[in-house]
Write an enzyme that holds these catalytic residues in place. Sequence first.
Site, mmCIF file in Angstrom:
data_model
loop_
_atom_site.group_PDB
_atom_site.id
_atom_site.type_symbol
_atom_site.label_atom_id
_atom_site.label_comp_id
_atom_site.label_asym_id
_atom_site.label_seq_id
_atom_site.Cartn_x
_atom_site.Cartn_y
_atom_site.Cartn_z
ATOM 1 N N SER A 13 0.840 -1.230 0.122
ATOM 2 C CA SER A 13 -0.067 0.058 0.037
ATOM 3 C C SER A 13 0.726 1.093 0.035
ATOM 4 O O SER A 13 0.385 2.426 -0.315
ATOM 5 C CB SER A 13 -1.049 -0.252 1.140
ATOM 6 O OG SER A 13 -0.343 0.200 2.423
ATOM 7 N N LYS B 66 0.929 4.474 7.058
ATOM 8 C CA LYS B 66 0.347 5.267 5.865
ATOM 9 C C LYS B 66 0.879 6.719 6.099
ATOM 10 O O LYS B 66 1.687 7.031 7.240
ATOM 11 C CB LYS B 66 -1.156 5.337 6.295
ATOM 12 C CG LYS B 66 -1.879 4.119 6.131
ATOM 13 C CD LYS B 66 -1.925 3.929 4.458
ATOM 14 C CE LYS B 66 -2.786 2.490 4.422
ATOM 15 N NZ LYS B 66 -2.022 1.177 4.729
#
Length: 146
Positions: A67, A104
């Site tokens: 990701s 993230k």
Amino acid sequence: MSINKDQKLTFFLPDFEGELRIPFISEGVSAGFPSPAADFMEMSIDLNKQLSENPLATFYIKVKGNSMIDAGINDKDVLVVDRSLEPQNNKIAICFIDGEFTVKRIQVKKDCLFLMPENPNYAPIKVTEENQLIIWGIVTYVIKKL
């Protein structure tokens, strides 16, 4: 809420008790024209100490998943994470959200917080009042195998 299920993290503590001194050329290596051999100077380096400004708050974390590939963080990379650093907009963080860890980029918008992936195949995570979020630490280095 579903966190990116392929994004798993494995945590490790750096070993500051013993020293592993690795040969280190402090002058750097030229990415342009080659430098003369006379500039070669060898010392040693301890990566645990070099990569950690706050040893008691530093952890290594192995990434599983894709990701964050557009930020240069790939599957099986090792992240150096400092838990003593304050979370800030646009910093890459290890986040514990709704019982799961993920890596993230923090994005703060007016009255809203997002955890942003760096891969277009993944959706941003909008953090709401219903979520339980802990910014666990800030990524300071990425160690990767080429």
